[in-house]
Design an enzyme around this catalytic site. Structure first.
Site, PDB file in Angstrom:
ATOM      1  N   VAL A 181       0.811  -1.229   0.000  1.00 47.28           N
ATOM      2  CA  VAL A 181       0.000   0.000   0.000  1.00 47.28           C
ATOM      3  C   VAL A 181       0.838   1.271   0.000  1.00 47.28           C
ATOM      4  CG1 VAL A 181      -2.078  -1.004   1.020  1.00 47.28           C
ATOM      5  CG2 VAL A 181      -0.290  -0.079   2.529  1.00 47.28           C
ATOM      6  N   ASN A 215      -7.913  -1.099   4.821  1.00 52.29           N
ATOM      7  CA  ASN A 215      -7.814  -2.010   5.958  1.00 52.29           C
ATOM      8  C   ASN A 215      -6.369  -2.354   6.322  1.00 52.29           C
ATOM      9  OD1 ASN A 215      -9.111  -4.245   7.708  1.00 52.29           O
ATOM     10  ND2 ASN A 215      -7.651  -5.353   6.432  1.00 52.29           N
ATOM     11  N   TYR A 250       1.608   3.708  16.398  1.00 48.62           N
ATOM     12  CA  TYR A 250       0.306   3.226  15.918  1.00 48.62           C
ATOM     13  C   TYR A 250      -0.776   4.282  16.176  1.00 48.62           C
ATOM     14  CZ  TYR A 250      -3.691   0.002  15.495  1.00 48.62           C
ATOM     15  OH  TYR A 250      -4.859  -0.619  15.140  1.00 48.62           O
ATOM     16  N   THR A 254      -8.569 -11.134  16.798  1.00 48.93           N
ATOM     17  CA  THR A 254      -7.844 -11.574  15.602  1.00 48.93           C
ATOM     18  C   THR A 254      -6.380 -11.789  15.981  1.00 48.93           C
ATOM     19  OG1 THR A 254      -7.157  -9.367  14.898  1.00 48.93           O
ATOM     20  CG2 THR A 254      -9.289 -10.147  14.081  1.00 48.93           C
TER      21      THR A 254
END
Lengths: 243, 266
Positions: A61, A86, A151, A186
């Protein structure tokens, strides 16, 4: 009747986890999808599973040429009506333990990647009659999140870029909204121990983690025409943990 | 018509306050009633004016849905208690509550009268407190938790001379988020929808000039007005299993009007 019938959706980081759940749900709702990812085996396997309704493209990306390739795949399908930004990385470290390299890596993948994606899809979406962009931020983009400064910085950036892009792209009939998942079950959470994850649940009013499929449900609403008057919105999906 | 299973609303029971609309118009409450019924819910359409609720029910029944029109004054605790008991005795459970009741106001704090201030708070805030106060225990007794949507307003976030109204709609957000925290462990979700410049019977009932309508359209970055269906679809989503990890959220359905805050007719 599918809620995304006839739509073509591009999903970055779509080969596994939340992205794969989104790809499966979009197809179940009648859409066709272009799955971008670096994980060729997982991406090809998912595309095969989705049997004719999906194509996989190798996509970094941070590279404009890779976005162009993904857009070509969408154009070959017939257009583009949705983008799910995403793809992201999560390497949590406290401020004093974060070096410039780690910070820049988050900025490149999470923030620059989202920016390049939003920019790349505009012409084809406009040609397709408008569309909907969903940027996957995080609850780390809504509050001070401990031990993950790089982050957090990028997830706050996504929230801000979403609102700026919503204003810029409204005249082109493109809506832009951000989704802010909280604790979701996840592989990303495997950076913490089971005990640590259990402890975090104490602070979630709903007393559980969410699932990738629950994120996909919110994304479907935002991609569909049901949310045609929703743009620039931010929606946390976190069982109330940011309250 | 076969209801769509994915909403998880088949056989569920919903109360929608302010579920009537003037004439055949589609207001926020009426749209939500129709969409919830299409998803398979049994809908109790509550309106102070029974005839307006009955019109909503007729629309639902024409499509093969299940609904009942009732009249309760949700400004009193006893009537809210009776309303919830009515739904429980009629259908044996309660799963969803959509609170639409509200009135407008005009003027700054200097212009506002104490009487009208109190009335706006009473109708816009107390009704949500009282309906939730009685609905939440019934939802818990029903066994599958529950979901609440309270309608706030763009005026809570971008005040423009409707001060009592703005304050009341801000209180609706705080109330909703407090309930989300307090009753999250009970499986109760509570969210707000705030409509932006939507063209609904409540907005146009008193007449709106084409110029005022155009100003409202331009307040949205999308450059168009919304309608009752836009709000109803957001309400259906938040009340459904599609939103089962979403609570305490304030979802704007405003065409992006809060992003830029231009002038707008109120």
């Amino acid at each position: 009747m599918g809620r995304l019938n006839g739509k073509i959706i591009l999903i970055s980081g779509g080969a596994r986890g939340q992205g794969a759940a989104e790809a499966r749900r979009c197809v179940a709702e009648g859409a066709r999808v272009v799955i971008g990812d670096l994980l060729d085996d997982a991406g090809n396997a998912l595309a095969a599973e989705l049997n004719g309704a999906a194509v996989y493209v190798h996509q970094d990306v941070t590279k404009e040429a890779d976005w162009d390739a993904a857009l070509q795949a969408a154009e070959a399908m017939g257009g583009l009506h949705g983008l799910i930004n995403n793809a992201g990385i999560y390497q949590p470290k406290r401020l004093m333990d974060t070096d410039a390299e780690l910070f820049e890596r988050h900025m490149r993948v999470n923030q620059l990647g989202c920016f390049l994606g939003m920019k790349a899809v505009v012409p084809l979406m406009e040609k397709s009659g408008g569309g909907s962009i969903v940027n996957i931020s995080s609850t780390a983009g809504l509050r001070g999140s401990p031990g993950a400064i790089a982050y957090s910085a990028t997830k706050w950036a996504l929230r801000g870029m979403t609102k700026a892009a919503a204003v810029d792209l409204a005249p082109r009939k493109i809506r832009v909204n951000s989704v802010h998942p909280g604790p979701i079950d996840t592989d990303m959470l495997k950076v913490r121990t089971a005990e640590e994850n259990e402890q975090r649940l104490q602070f979630v009013p709903m007393k559980r983690m969410g699932t990738a499929d629950e994120i996909a449900s919110l994304v479907v609403y935002l991609l569909s025409d049901e949310s045609g008057y929703v743009t620039g919105a931010e929606v946390a999906i976190d069982g109330g943990s940011t309250l | 018509m076969t209801p769509d299973e994915e909403w998880g609303l088949i056989g569920k029971v919903a109360i929608v306050t302010g579920g009537g609309s003037a004439g055949d118009g589609i207001g926020n409450g009426r749209a939500a009633c129709i969409l919830l019924a299409r998803a398979g819910a049994k809908v109790m359409v509550v309106d102070r004016d029974l005839a307006l609720a009955e019109r909503t029910v007729a629309m639902i029944e024409a499509e093969g849905g299940t609904a009942v029109a009732v009249s309760y004054d949700v400004t009193t605790s006893a009537q809210c208690e009776a309303m919830v008991a009515d739904a429980m005795s009629r259908w044996g459970r309660l799963d969803c509550l959509d609170n639409n009741v509200g009135i407008g106001s005009r003027g700054s704090v200097v212009e506002e009268t104490e009487e009208n201030w109190a009335r706006v708070m009473h109708v816009n805030v107390d009704t949500m407190f009282l309906t939730c106060k009685h609905a939440i225990p019934a939802m818990i007794r029903s066994g599958d938790g529950g979901a609440i949507v309270n309608i706030s307003s763009i005026s809570a976030l971008r005040p423009r001379g409707l001060t009592a109204y703005s304050v009341s709609k801000g209180a609706v957000i705080a109330l909703t988020q407090a309930m989300a925290v307090d009753h999250g462990p009970d499986g109760i979700r509570a969210n707000c929808v705030f409509p932006g410049p939507v063209y609904t019977p409540m907005v146009y009932a008193k007449g709106m000039t084409e110029q005022a309508r155009e100003t409202r359209r331009k307040a949205s970055v999308l450059g168009r007005e919304g309608n009752g269906w836009d709000i109803g679809r957001a309400v259906r989503f938040l009340l459904s299993d599609q939103a089962r990890f979403i609570t305490g959220q304030v979802l704007g359905v405003d065409g992006g009007a809060t992003l830029v805050g231009p002038s707008r007719a109120s």
